[in-house]
Design a protein around this motif. Structure first.
Motif, PDB file in Angstrom:
ATOM      1  N   GLN A  54       0.800  -1.217  -0.085  1.00  0.00           N
ATOM      2  CA  GLN A  54       0.073   0.099  -0.094  1.00  0.00           C
ATOM      3  C   GLN A  54       0.927   1.264  -0.114  1.00  0.00           C
ATOM      4  O   GLN A  54       0.754   2.171  -0.671  1.00  0.00           O
ATOM      5  CB  GLN A  54      -0.843   0.090   1.180  1.00  0.00           C
ATOM      6  CG  GLN A  54      -1.836   1.226   1.531  1.00  0.00           C
ATOM      7  CD  GLN A  54      -2.328   1.316   2.585  1.00  0.00           C
ATOM      8  OE1 GLN A  54      -3.328   0.820   2.597  1.00  0.00           O
ATOM      9  NE2 GLN A  54      -1.952   1.671   3.942  1.00  0.00           N
TER      10      GLN A  54
ATOM     11  N   LYS B  20       0.935   4.251  -2.988  1.00  0.00           N
ATOM     12  CA  LYS B  20       0.702   5.631  -2.652  1.00  0.00           C
ATOM     13  C   LYS B  20       1.693   6.471  -3.034  1.00  0.00           C
ATOM     14  O   LYS B  20       1.419   7.592  -3.597  1.00  0.00           O
ATOM     15  CB  LYS B  20       0.383   5.647  -1.172  1.00  0.00           C
ATOM     16  CG  LYS B  20      -1.047   4.988  -0.805  1.00  0.00           C
ATOM     17  CD  LYS B  20      -1.254   4.989   0.668  1.00  0.00           C
ATOM     18  CE  LYS B  20      -1.343   6.299   1.360  1.00  0.00           C
ATOM     19  NZ  LYS B  20      -1.955   6.148   2.707  1.00  0.00           N
TER      20      LYS B  20
ATOM     21  N   ASP C  56      -3.712   9.323  -1.333  1.00  0.00           N
ATOM     22  CA  ASP C  56      -3.070   9.595  -0.066  1.00  0.00           C
ATOM     23  C   ASP C  56      -4.103   9.198   0.998  1.00  0.00           C
ATOM     24  O   ASP C  56      -3.746   8.731   2.315  1.00  0.00           O
ATOM     25  CB  ASP C  56      -2.759  11.072   0.132  1.00  0.00           C
ATOM     26  CG  ASP C  56      -1.489  11.076  -0.501  1.00  0.00           C
ATOM     27  OD1 ASP C  56      -0.757  10.360  -0.871  1.00  0.00           O
ATOM     28  OD2 ASP C  56      -1.306  12.411  -0.776  1.00  0.00           O
TER      29      ASP C  56
END
Length: 204
Positions: A183, A187, A194
């Motif tokens: 993750q 991101k 975000d």
């Protein structure tokens, strides 16, 4: 299960990046000729173990890696120009200043695994593809599970971006460094917003 919108248009709309250089010599031969030196990089994901011979990088490993790279008897902690180069490029990546790695690589695996890992190098920064699409790219559309297993055995994560491969339904699915790390990387590259925070990152 975490989900994200697949963004195949990114791969089509952006110029194809130069792939990370995968060494043509057999990894076993390179390892037998020289001592493999190792170092550790402090990263936002915790310490990363890095191993390299004289001419190519062999491993990048998370502290909680699911599949640990087999160490040779001649592996020892040390420093080299290639290790310093790898550390610098990884630091630039985590700082948002690098999108493509320029490192010679010699991942140790079967011919099939190396074919899958080479395909990973062609997935652009910020893009994601499914395991089924990865299988199609290596000419094995019916071998999705085998391709997924090879993806999970990738000994050079981040540089060979296995984190950019997701489930057909958009789920994050497994990752050798853990779903919080996957993750975080997506991101960082803008493939996830975000605000997406299903997996809190803990590096202790």
């Amino acid at each position: 299960m975490a989900r994200l919108r697949r963004r195949p248009c990114l791969a089509r709309s952006r110029p194809r990046p130069r792939a990370a250089a995968i060494a043509t010599c057999a990894p076993d031969q390179e390892e037998n000729r020289v001592t493999v030196l190792t170092t550790t990089l402090d990263s936002p994901l915790g310490p990363l173990f890095i191993a390299a011979g004289d001419t190519a990088l062999h491993a990048i490993e998370f502290r909680r890696n699911r599949h640990r790279v087999r160490r040779g008897d001649d592996w020892r902690e040390g420093d080299s120009p290639l290790l310093r180069r790898a550390r610098q490029q990884l630091e630039e990546y985590f700082a948002g200043r690098r999108r493509v790695f320029d490192l010679p690589l010699a991942p140790r695996g079967t011919a099939f695994q190396r074919e899958v890992w080479h395909a990973l190098a062609l997935i652009p920064y910020g893009a994601t593809i499914s395991y089924a699409e990865l299988a199609a790219r290596v000419g094995r559309p019916m071998a999705v599970r085998a391709v997924g297993a090879a993806n999970g055995r990738n000994p050079l994560p981040i540089v060979l971006p296995c984190h950019r491969v997701i489930g057909a339904d958009g789920s994050l699915t497994g990752f050798g460094g853990g779903l919080p790390a996957k993750q975080y990387l997506l991101k960082l590259e803008g493939a996830l917003p975000d605000t997406f925070d299903l997996f809190p990152l803990a590096v202790a």
